[in-house]
Motif scaffolding. Structure first.
Motif, PDB file in Angstrom:
ATOM      1  N   PHE A  29       0.829  -1.202   0.000  1.00 35.34           N
ATOM      2  CA  PHE A  29       0.000   0.000   0.000  1.00 35.34           C
ATOM      3  C   PHE A  29       0.864   1.253   0.000  1.00 35.34           C
ATOM      4  O   PHE A  29       1.994   1.257   0.469  1.00 35.34           O
ATOM      5  N   ASP A  57      -0.467   5.125   0.730  1.00 32.04           N
ATOM      6  CA  ASP A  57      -1.632   5.952   1.011  1.00 32.04           C
ATOM      7  C   ASP A  57      -1.211   7.349   1.433  1.00 32.04           C
ATOM      8  O   ASP A  57      -0.211   7.507   2.137  1.00 32.04           O
ATOM      9  N   SER A 113      -4.180   9.334   6.155  1.00 31.21           N
ATOM     10  CA  SER A 113      -5.154   8.259   5.985  1.00 31.21           C
ATOM     11  C   SER A 113      -5.373   7.583   7.331  1.00 31.21           C
ATOM     12  O   SER A 113      -4.443   7.434   8.124  1.00 31.21           O
ATOM     13  N   TYR A 134      -4.565   0.329   2.815  1.00 27.78           N
ATOM     14  CA  TYR A 134      -5.259  -0.320   1.704  1.00 27.78           C
ATOM     15  C   TYR A 134      -6.575   0.385   1.372  1.00 27.78           C
ATOM     16  O   TYR A 134      -7.586  -0.240   1.140  1.00 27.78           O
ATOM     17  N   ASN A 135      -6.552   1.720   1.350  1.00 25.83           N
ATOM     18  CA  ASN A 135      -7.784   2.457   1.064  1.00 25.83           C
ATOM     19  C   ASN A 135      -7.736   3.204  -0.261  1.00 25.83           C
ATOM     20  O   ASN A 135      -8.625   3.994  -0.553  1.00 25.83           O
ATOM     21  N   GLN A 136      -6.713   2.951  -1.075  1.00 24.13           N
ATOM     22  CA  GLN A 136      -6.601   3.612  -2.370  1.00 24.13           C
ATOM     23  C   GLN A 136      -6.777   2.585  -3.487  1.00 24.13           C
ATOM     24  O   GLN A 136      -6.474   1.405  -3.306  1.00 24.13           O
ATOM     25  N   ASP A 190      -3.756   0.368  -4.260  1.00 24.16           N
ATOM     26  CA  ASP A 190      -3.250  -0.584  -3.265  1.00 24.16           C
ATOM     27  C   ASP A 190      -3.572  -1.997  -3.730  1.00 24.16           C
ATOM     28  O   ASP A 190      -4.604  -2.251  -4.349  1.00 24.16           O
ATOM     29  N   THR A 200       1.860  -1.752  -5.851  1.00 19.78           N
ATOM     30  CA  THR A 200       0.899  -0.674  -6.078  1.00 19.78           C
ATOM     31  C   THR A 200       0.936  -0.195  -7.521  1.00 19.78           C
ATOM     32  O   THR A 200       0.015   0.462  -7.980  1.00 19.78           O
ATOM     33  N   TRP A 223       3.651  10.251   2.654  1.00 18.29           N
ATOM     34  CA  TRP A 223       2.855   9.057   2.388  1.00 18.29           C
ATOM     35  C   TRP A 223       3.022   8.029   3.498  1.00 18.29           C
ATOM     36  O   TRP A 223       4.083   7.939   4.116  1.00 18.29           O
TER      37      TRP A 223
END
Length: 125
Positions: free
Chosen positions: A67, A69, A73, A77-79, A82, A93, A105
């Protein structure tokens, strides 16, 4: 840690399970490892993109993730870029555009039941 030249590639013959799209090649920015895993933060040679590759060195296919991000954040794993899947070699990624100027980041990865790593890094341009 000083940046060093690094080319990251995966041999198709070494892939024991479905694979992430590709590993990235460029300048190694940071590296972490443990027994059965490695995670690399890589910057493109032109300095405009970043990539995270998690290497599954466990010898068996496992849930493996990478990940990258934006700082701030609240979860990993929210993009959309990811990557988390059942891989025998690596998760990646792919290239993610860095913001112009300074950008920070959250980055890292894991190999389930083997090890994980996460950290924060700020690019300065």
């Amino acid at each position: 840690m000083s940046a060093a030249a690094l080319t990251v590639v995966a041999s198709p013959a070494a892939q024991a399970a479905p694979q992430a799209s590709y590993a990235c090649s460029g300048r190694l920015i940071q590296h972490a490892n443990g027994s059965g895993w490695e995670v690399d933060l890589i910057e493109s040679n032109d300095g405009n993109q970043a990539c995270v590759v998690t290497w599954n060195r466990s010898g068996a296919a496992r849930n493996t993730g990478a990940f990258l991000d934006p700082d701030g954040s609240t979860s990993f794993y929210n993009q959309q870029w990811d990557d988390f899947g059942w891989y025998g070699s690596f998760a990646s990624t792919g290239w993610v555009p860095e913001h112009q100027g300074d950008s920070c980041w959250l980055w890292g990865g894991n190999v389930i039941d083997v090890g994980r790593f996460n950290s924060r890094f700020c690019f300065s341009h």
